[in-house]
Design an enzyme around this catalytic site. Structure first.
Site, PDB file in Angstrom:
ATOM      1  CD1 TRP A 181      -2.819   1.681   0.599  1.00  0.00           C
ATOM      2  CD2 TRP A 181      -1.419   2.411   1.910  1.00  0.00           C
ATOM      3  NE1 TRP A 181      -3.081   3.161   0.919  1.00  0.00           N
ATOM      4  CE2 TRP A 181      -2.485   3.603   1.838  1.00  0.00           C
ATOM      5  CE3 TRP A 181      -0.214   2.919   2.923  1.00  0.00           C
ATOM      6  CZ2 TRP A 181      -2.405   4.819   2.165  1.00  0.00           C
ATOM      7  CZ3 TRP A 181      -0.339   4.098   3.386  1.00  0.00           C
ATOM      8  CH2 TRP A 181      -1.293   5.173   2.904  1.00  0.00           C
ATOM      9  CD  GLU A 220      -4.471  -1.752   2.202  1.00  0.00           C
ATOM     10  OE1 GLU A 220      -5.117  -1.142   3.246  1.00  0.00           O
ATOM     11  OE2 GLU A 220      -3.276  -2.159   2.464  1.00  0.00           O
ATOM     12  CE  LYS A 222      -6.641   5.896   2.800  1.00  0.00           C
ATOM     13  NZ  LYS A 222      -5.602   6.303   3.811  1.00  0.00           N
ATOM     14  CG  ASP A 254      -8.689  -1.209   4.491  1.00  0.00           C
ATOM     15  OD1 ASP A 254      -9.751  -0.617   4.925  1.00  0.00           O
ATOM     16  OD2 ASP A 254      -7.689  -0.989   5.207  1.00  0.00           O
ATOM     17  CG  HIS A 257      -8.442   1.644   1.899  1.00  0.00           C
ATOM     18  ND1 HIS A 257      -6.993   1.206   1.647  1.00  0.00           N
ATOM     19  CD2 HIS A 257      -8.273   2.288   3.314  1.00  0.00           C
ATOM     20  CE1 HIS A 257      -6.484   1.587   2.871  1.00  0.00           C
ATOM     21  NE2 HIS A 257      -7.138   2.011   3.548  1.00  0.00           N
ATOM     22  CG  HIS A 281      -5.902  -4.952   5.549  1.00  0.00           C
ATOM     23  ND1 HIS A 281      -4.585  -3.931   5.438  1.00  0.00           N
ATOM     24  CD2 HIS A 281      -5.051  -6.126   5.759  1.00  0.00           C
ATOM     25  CE1 HIS A 281      -3.503  -4.423   5.533  1.00  0.00           C
ATOM     26  NE2 HIS A 281      -3.600  -5.869   5.770  1.00  0.00           N
ATOM     27  CG  ASP A 289      -9.072   4.382   5.668  1.00  0.00           C
ATOM     28  OD1 ASP A 289      -9.520   3.532   6.306  1.00  0.00           O
ATOM     29  OD2 ASP A 289      -7.804   4.751   5.314  1.00  0.00           O
ATOM     30  CG  ASP A 291      -7.771   2.792   9.442  1.00  0.00           C
ATOM     31  OD1 ASP A 291      -8.013   1.670   9.130  1.00  0.00           O
ATOM     32  OD2 ASP A 291      -6.977   3.698   8.902  1.00  0.00           O
ATOM     33  CG  ASP A 321      -5.312  -1.425   8.644  1.00  0.00           C
ATOM     34  OD1 ASP A 321      -4.694  -0.794   9.741  1.00  0.00           O
ATOM     35  OD2 ASP A 321      -5.006  -1.307   7.453  1.00  0.00           O
TER      36      ASP A 321
END
Length: 414
Positions: A181, A220, A222, A254, A257, A281, A289, A291, A321
């Site tokens: 990433w 990955e 985003k 993810d 993302h 993830h 995003d 997290d 994540d």
């Protein structure tokens, strides 16, 4: 008759074997990310400042400051999580015994203590190059930089990290997910979108040229990051195109993302048609995003449903994540992993073949009624049985262990 025995009979009457579900859940490893324990700090730089669109907020006491502290915190979390799992490392968590090496000169020796840690506990390891929080991130660009010296540095970093991943796989006898990433992008509207993507493509080709067994390479995407609001080089379309053109690269999903109206649960079945593996993830985005710690929300349940009902437990590689510095960091790990497991258990306690036949027969009224019924069945009792068989506390009692650890260990870190 015990409560579990009663619930077991209740599920059996519906054609669901709770023992089979417990056995299946026991065999599902979750890749637990190390960076929750120290707010993505790592050990390879003097400052904890984060760059590359990443931000950990909060100042809860007790953050791990050394490898020894981080491993101790990991141990405490693992003692409260049922099952055997994996640890997910970033390259910035290299452990230096003497002089530090820059990121393009990292070697397997810098992760030997992590390998020993995992081997002693029967854990696997996954690995990520760290393309952020470093002086060589120039103008928010790494692998797509027009400056050849900058681009070459990060290519060397990527090559070094794949060799480290291969070494870890050989040492542990287990495959290693190696995930790329990058934060590359622009704050405002760019004049050229193609050029950065062609440079990223070239960089990936150079990094992935060397062939390794037991290294699962993935990329990955985003949508955007802080300071990268207008353009992200490594978009979903770019990486899907790149991976589709190779047999040895996978797309990591993810669920933080994508656009707010996009759901990773919707994407899993599409990727299963073209890839034999899908790395994940799992996180919890709040407006962006961000997290947040994974909670037992609808999208988490639907991700688990898609994995289980498509018979993809062996194909979908589940990692987490998130990083929350506003709460006890050990508790964050425990909550997130256990919620992922609960979502999987809920999916395992559903008769998907029966429901699929209803759908194919066009019996949509019965399908709706049946699917709604399973939402209120007492799967929590099965979860408690799973915890008991793994000798970990149930949901109502594990927090006191974490708070005692906070009092005796975390609050003494100055």
């Amino acid at each position: 008759m015990s409560m579990y025995a009663q619930v077991k009979e209740r599920y059996a009457a519906l054609g669901v074997d709770t023992e089979k579900a417990i056995a299946a859940l026991q065999g599902i490893p979750i890749s637990i990310h190390c960076w929750q324990g120290d707010d993505v700090g790592g050990f390879d730089r003097a400052s904890d400042d984060l760059t590359g669109g990443i931000q950990a907020t909060g100042n809860y006491p007790g953050k791990a400051r050394t490898p020894v502290e981080l491993m101790a915190d990991f141990d405490k979390a693992l003692s409260l999580i049922p099952g055997k799992h994996r640890i997910n490392l970033h390259a910035c968590y290299a452990i230096f015994e003497g002089d530090k090496a820059d990121r393009d000169a990292l070697t397997p020796a810098h992760f030997a203590r992590w390998v020993d840690y995992a081997r002693e506990r029967g854990l696997g390891i996954d690995f990520n190059p760290t393309y952020f929080s470093h002086p060589a991130v120039k103008d928010n660009l790494t692998l797509s930089s027009p400056d050849e010296e900058t681009r070459a540095f990060w290519v060397r970093h990527g090559i070094a990290c794949r060799r480290i991943a291969a070494s870890i796989a050989e040492a542990l006898g287990k495959p290693v997910v190696h995930n790329i990433w990058i934060p590359d992008g622009f704050k405002d509207v760019p004049a050229d979108r193609l050029g950065p993507r062609l440079r990223l493509q070239k960089s990936l080709d150079e990094i992935l040229a060397e062939k390794f067994e037991n290294v699962i390479d993935c990329v990955e995407s985003k949508v955007f990051g802080i300071g990268l609001e207008s353009f992200t080089v490594g978009s979903s379309e770019f990486y899907l195109t790149y991976a589709a053109g190779r047999k040895d690269v996978y797309v990591l999903l993810d669920n933080g993302h994508y656009h707010p109206t996009e759901f990773v649960s919707e994407k899993i079945s599409s990727l299963l048609t073209g890839f034999d593996k899908i790395p994940l993830h799992v996180t919890r985005p709040v407006r962006w995003d961000s997290d947040h710690v994974v909670l037992l929300e609808d999208e988490l349940k639907e991700i688990a449903n898609e994995i289980v009902r498509n018979d993809a437990l062996a194909r979908v590689l589940i990692g987490l994540d998130f990083f929350d510095a506003s709460i006890n960091r050990v508790a964050a790990w425990v909550v997130g992993v256990r919620n992922m497991q609960k979502a999987l258990l809920g999916a395992l306690l559903c008769p998907w073949d029966k429901l699929r036949h209803m759908q194919d027969a066009g019996n949509f009224t019965a399908l709706m009624v049946e699917m709604e019924m399973y939402k209120t069945l007492p799967f929590g009792v099965v979860w408690e049985e799973f915890c008991a068989r793994n000798n970990v506390p149930d949901d109502g009692s594990w927090l006191k262990t974490v708070l005692a650890y906070e009092r005796d260990v975390l609050l003494k870190r100055v």
